[in-house]
Motif scaffolding. Sequence first.
Motif, PDB file in Angstrom:
ATOM      1  N   HIS A 114      37.009  41.654  48.627  1.00  0.00           N
ATOM      2  CA  HIS A 114      36.553  40.478  48.857  1.00  0.00           C
ATOM      3  C   HIS A 114      36.291  39.083  47.620  1.00  0.00           C
ATOM      4  CE1 HIS A 114      33.089  37.161  49.625  1.00  0.00           C
ATOM      5  NE2 HIS A 114      34.280  36.890  50.442  1.00  0.00           N
ATOM      6  N   VAL A 115      37.232  38.023  47.997  1.00  0.00           N
ATOM      7  CA  VAL A 115      38.210  37.622  46.861  1.00  0.00           C
ATOM      8  C   VAL A 115      37.017  36.101  46.863  1.00  0.00           C
ATOM      9  CG1 VAL A 115      39.686  36.110  46.035  1.00  0.00           C
ATOM     10  CG2 VAL A 115      40.367  38.544  46.803  1.00  0.00           C
ATOM     11  N   LEU A 116      36.488  36.021  45.925  1.00  0.00           N
ATOM     12  CA  LEU A 116      35.740  34.869  45.477  1.00  0.00           C
ATOM     13  C   LEU A 116      36.306  33.481  44.891  1.00  0.00           C
ATOM     14  CD1 LEU A 116      32.286  35.968  45.607  1.00  0.00           C
ATOM     15  CD2 LEU A 116      33.001  34.142  47.297  1.00  0.00           C
ATOM     16  N   GLU A 117      36.494  32.496  44.605  1.00  0.00           N
ATOM     17  CA  GLU A 117      36.851  31.553  43.688  1.00  0.00           C
ATOM     18  C   GLU A 117      36.098  31.214  43.040  1.00  0.00           C
ATOM     19  OE1 GLU A 117      38.802  27.122  43.382  1.00  0.00           O
ATOM     20  OE2 GLU A 117      38.211  27.554  45.274  1.00  0.00           O
ATOM     21  N   ILE A 118      36.085  31.362  41.485  1.00  0.00           N
ATOM     22  CA  ILE A 118      35.091  31.605  40.054  1.00  0.00           C
ATOM     23  C   ILE A 118      35.794  29.839  39.478  1.00  0.00           C
ATOM     24  CG2 ILE A 118      34.646  33.338  40.591  1.00  0.00           C
ATOM     25  CD1 ILE A 118      36.222  34.664  38.386  1.00  0.00           C
ATOM     26  N   PRO A 119      34.326  30.040  38.341  1.00  0.00           N
ATOM     27  CA  PRO A 119      35.280  28.630  37.804  1.00  0.00           C
ATOM     28  C   PRO A 119      35.917  29.706  36.646  1.00  0.00           C
ATOM     29  CG  PRO A 119      32.757  28.667  38.007  1.00  0.00           C
ATOM     30  CD  PRO A 119      33.090  29.486  38.793  1.00  0.00           C
ATOM     31  N   GLU A 120      36.402  29.132  35.504  1.00  0.00           N
ATOM     32  CA  GLU A 120      37.253  29.598  34.391  1.00  0.00           C
ATOM     33  C   GLU A 120      36.814  30.837  33.827  1.00  0.00           C
ATOM     34  OE1 GLU A 120      38.308  30.678  30.589  1.00  0.00           O
ATOM     35  OE2 GLU A 120      36.680  29.688  30.593  1.00  0.00           O
ATOM     36  N   TRP A 121      36.305  32.556  33.232  1.00  0.00           N
ATOM     37  CA  TRP A 121      35.526  32.830  32.783  1.00  0.00           C
ATOM     38  C   TRP A 121      35.763  33.535  31.846  1.00  0.00           C
ATOM     39  CZ3 TRP A 121      38.465  37.401  32.046  1.00  0.00           C
ATOM     40  CH2 TRP A 121      40.028  37.259  32.738  1.00  0.00           C
ATOM     41  N   THR A 122      36.861  33.877  31.319  1.00  0.00           N
ATOM     42  CA  THR A 122      36.813  33.961  29.911  1.00  0.00           C
ATOM     43  C   THR A 122      36.160  34.011  28.681  1.00  0.00           C
ATOM     44  OG1 THR A 122      39.773  33.058  30.075  1.00  0.00           O
ATOM     45  CG2 THR A 122      38.838  34.707  27.928  1.00  0.00           C
ATOM     46  N   ARG A 123      35.679  32.716  28.707  1.00  0.00           N
ATOM     47  CA  ARG A 123      34.897  32.771  27.580  1.00  0.00           C
ATOM     48  C   ARG A 123      33.299  33.464  27.938  1.00  0.00           C
ATOM     49  NH1 ARG A 123      34.081  26.413  25.045  1.00  0.00           N
ATOM     50  NH2 ARG A 123      35.235  26.728  24.871  1.00  0.00           N
TER      51      ARG A 123
END
Length: 243
Positions: A114-123
């Motif tokens: 299941h693919v969900l769009e998320i905010p930038e996650w790296t930090r």
Amino acid sequence: MLLALWLQGVGDTSDAVKSVVGDDEPHTVEGLPGFADGTDLDTLFTAWTVGPREVCALLPAPGDAAGVPAAANHEATEAGECVVVTTDAGSWAAIPRVQAFGSHIEPGHMVTWHVLEIPEWTRLVLGTIGSVADAERELRTSLMTATDALDQLDVARWRDDAADAIERIRSASTSSWPVPHLDGRRARVLDLAARLRAIVALGKVDDGGAVNVFQVDQRSTALREVDRTARHAMSAATYGRVA
């Protein structure tokens, strides 16, 4: 984890798909932008391995989000894992939904990502799990904690199959994993983290030689902390940036 590792260096997507699917039924994907639900895993690899990308596998547990963005936290925690990726087109989390079928003699699994769009996650992720070097140091300490907890539980005396289980843990290695080439440090971290999680699983089966509730609670707390360290270490070892 296999999906995250393969997304960092796919050449022939068929090898990547075979590795991730293993003995499961063919995996399907839903929510992938631009594609209908039910598309195959090969399509996901093709979409996410064009151009620069960042990838990481996260292994959350109740009470420990392990860096998973809030939008995916509930579903990822239920699954126990997710893969986060950023490409030029945006950032997403891919969460496996596993449906078991068959019997204990002939088990089978159907998996939908299941693919969900998320905010930038790296930090968020790197601030939570740290670097591979940090993970390797913490794992050494956790190994002593886990070994001590297991010795105190005395599972070898309380369980007939414990000796065989412990030997399998000692001989386990990522060299047999169906993954692309791993550098030495990442392989060592994955090896040790996998062994620690296996020790934790063995220690959770029963209370061994514990004689009171306080002892049980102490050992459970120690094993939970070891498992947290191992899960974060595995995530650190799967993080990669492809230019």
